[in-house]
Every structure is written in C-alpha cells, then in structure tokens.
Design a protein around this motif. Structure first.
Motif, PDB file in Angstrom:
ATOM      1  N   UNK A 157     -40.251  87.958  52.545  1.00  0.00           N
ATOM      2  CA  UNK A 157     -40.072  89.261  51.917  1.00  0.00           C
ATOM      3  C   UNK A 157     -40.848  90.327  52.708  1.00  0.00           C
ATOM      4  N   UNK A 158     -42.049  89.976  53.145  1.00  0.00           N
ATOM      5  CA  UNK A 158     -42.887  90.900  53.886  1.00  0.00           C
ATOM      6  C   UNK A 158     -42.324  91.316  55.233  1.00  0.00           C
ATOM      7  N   UNK A 159     -41.460  90.489  55.811  1.00  0.00           N
ATOM      8  CA  UNK A 159     -40.866  90.856  57.100  1.00  0.00           C
ATOM      9  C   UNK A 159     -39.428  91.361  56.934  1.00  0.00           C
ATOM     10  N   UNK A 160     -39.051  91.644  55.678  1.00  0.00           N
ATOM     11  CA  UNK A 160     -37.784  92.329  55.457  1.00  0.00           C
ATOM     12  C   UNK A 160     -36.640  91.525  54.888  1.00  0.00           C
ATOM     13  N   UNK A 161     -36.841  90.251  54.611  1.00  0.00           N
ATOM     14  CA  UNK A 161     -35.783  89.453  54.008  1.00  0.00           C
ATOM     15  C   UNK A 161     -35.776  89.685  52.506  1.00  0.00           C
ATOM     16  N   UNK A 162     -34.603  89.690  51.910  1.00  0.00           N
ATOM     17  CA  UNK A 162     -34.491  89.948  50.491  1.00  0.00           C
ATOM     18  C   UNK A 162     -33.957  88.722  49.770  1.00  0.00           C
ATOM     19  N   UNK A 163     -34.302  88.632  48.515  1.00  0.00           N
ATOM     20  CA  UNK A 163     -33.837  87.547  47.657  1.00  0.00           C
ATOM     21  C   UNK A 163     -32.510  87.983  47.053  1.00  0.00           C
ATOM     22  N   UNK A 164     -31.431  87.226  47.300  1.00  0.00           N
ATOM     23  CA  UNK A 164     -30.136  87.636  46.757  1.00  0.00           C
ATOM     24  C   UNK A 164     -30.122  87.701  45.234  1.00  0.00           C
ATOM     25  N   UNK A 206     -25.248  86.997  60.982  1.00  0.00           N
ATOM     26  CA  UNK A 206     -26.122  86.884  59.813  1.00  0.00           C
ATOM     27  C   UNK A 206     -27.090  85.725  59.995  1.00  0.00           C
ATOM     28  N   UNK A 207     -28.341  85.937  59.593  1.00  0.00           N
ATOM     29  CA  UNK A 207     -29.354  84.882  59.604  1.00  0.00           C
ATOM     30  C   UNK A 207     -29.850  84.710  58.173  1.00  0.00           C
ATOM     31  N   UNK A 208     -29.741  83.475  57.688  1.00  0.00           N
ATOM     32  CA  UNK A 208     -30.122  83.160  56.314  1.00  0.00           C
ATOM     33  C   UNK A 208     -31.391  82.316  56.310  1.00  0.00           C
ATOM     34  N   UNK A 209     -32.272  82.627  55.381  1.00  0.00           N
ATOM     35  CA  UNK A 209     -33.480  81.836  55.160  1.00  0.00           C
ATOM     36  C   UNK A 209     -33.409  81.306  53.742  1.00  0.00           C
ATOM     37  N   UNK A 210     -33.522  80.003  53.587  1.00  0.00           N
ATOM     38  CA  UNK A 210     -33.534  79.402  52.257  1.00  0.00           C
ATOM     39  C   UNK A 210     -34.892  78.734  52.042  1.00  0.00           C
ATOM     40  N   UNK A 270     -36.039  84.996  67.262  1.00  0.00           N
ATOM     41  CA  UNK A 270     -34.828  84.349  66.765  1.00  0.00           C
ATOM     42  C   UNK A 270     -33.755  85.400  66.470  1.00  0.00           C
ATOM     43  N   UNK A 271     -34.127  86.440  65.746  1.00  0.00           N
ATOM     44  CA  UNK A 271     -33.186  87.500  65.399  1.00  0.00           C
ATOM     45  C   UNK A 271     -32.625  88.179  66.651  1.00  0.00           C
ATOM     46  N   UNK A 272     -33.501  88.476  67.594  1.00  0.00           N
ATOM     47  CA  UNK A 272     -33.084  89.142  68.835  1.00  0.00           C
ATOM     48  C   UNK A 272     -32.130  88.257  69.630  1.00  0.00           C
ATOM     49  N   UNK A 296     -47.730  85.382  64.234  1.00  0.00           N
ATOM     50  CA  UNK A 296     -46.956  84.411  65.006  1.00  0.00           C
ATOM     51  C   UNK A 296     -45.619  84.104  64.330  1.00  0.00           C
ATOM     52  N   UNK A 297     -45.632  83.889  63.030  1.00  0.00           N
ATOM     53  CA  UNK A 297     -44.383  83.634  62.321  1.00  0.00           C
ATOM     54  C   UNK A 297     -43.423  84.808  62.469  1.00  0.00           C
ATOM     55  N   UNK A 298     -43.931  86.004  62.318  1.00  0.00           N
ATOM     56  CA  UNK A 298     -43.112  87.199  62.462  1.00  0.00           C
ATOM     57  C   UNK A 298     -42.558  87.298  63.885  1.00  0.00           C
TER      58      UNK A 298
END
Length: 133
Positions: A123-130, A104-108, A93-95, A85-87
């Motif tokens: 991280x599991x859905x593709x977001x990276x830690x800067x 750009x979409x940022x998650x903090x 949201x991304x679409x 569900x979160x994914x």
C-alpha cells in the motif's frame, strides 16, 4: 547493485531464501526448481551488497490473461529491512515489464494478521486493495 538474476546467481538466491528461515526445506526445493525452469517466462530480480544477495523478487505471467503478471516473491534480508530495497526491486520489476509492453502487475497477499506488514508495504508503494473499490 540491482539487476535481473542469471543462472549463476542461484546459490546466492537460495542462501538468502534459506537464511530467512521463512521456508521449509520442500518450499526451498520448489523455489530452486522454479528458478531452474528453462521454459518458464518468470523474471527474477536481485539486490546485491558487495558479493552477497540481500533481496530477491520474481514475477510470472498469469495464464489466460492479456499481458498480466503476478508477483510471487519479494524477500529482503531482515538486516536490510526499511532501507528501500523492496521498493527498488518492485520498481525494477515494474520498469522491466513496462519496457516489454506488459499491461498489469498483480500482488496477492494473505488477509491474515501475519501479512499485515506486507500489505502495508505494498500500500505504501502505491498498490491498492481491490476490496476498497
């Protein structure tokens, strides 16, 4: 059903937020106020099972940036965790933002141990830690 929220969804959203017991009363009031702000460009999304909201997410444009948005909440009813569900909410949201030409979409999240699960999810859905660059 997965879709953008409408004004009529407010009570269901607040019920979900309240039922998680993650927020104090003043925080729930702030969430309600944020949902009501008619001048806000925030976009809210929800996941429904039957007539119950089981997931909510919202994002806002970041001030003084070029088409950059920030995720302010992603919340799924504990009974429905680990079911995608979160994914699905993040994908919608991304679409939606991509269709609007956003950049750009940022998650903090917090770096504390309490937020390890959230960081692992993103991280599991593709977001990276800067910090990993």
């Amino acid at each position: 059903m997965l879709r953008q929220l409408q004004a009529a969804d407010k009570d269901k959203m607040l019920t979900l937020v309240s039922n998680t017991q993650m927020f104090e009363a003043d925080e729930i009031a702030y969430i309600a106020e944020s949902f009501d702000e008619t001048k806000s460009e925030a976009i809210w999304f929800g996941k429904f099972a039957d007539d119950q909201m089981i997931g909510v997410a919202y994002c806002v444009p970041m001030e003084m940036t070029n088409r950059t948005w920030n995720v302010l909440m992603l919340l799924v009813d504990l009974k429905f965790h680990r079911q995608g569900i979160g994914k699905a909410l993040m994908n919608l949201m991304e679409q939606t933002l991509a269709e609007q030409g956003q950049r750009l979409l940022i998650v903090e999240t917090s770096s504390t141990e309490d937020f390890q699960t959230a960081r692992a999810f993103y991280h599991g859905i593709g977001y990276t830690d800067p910090r990993s660059y």
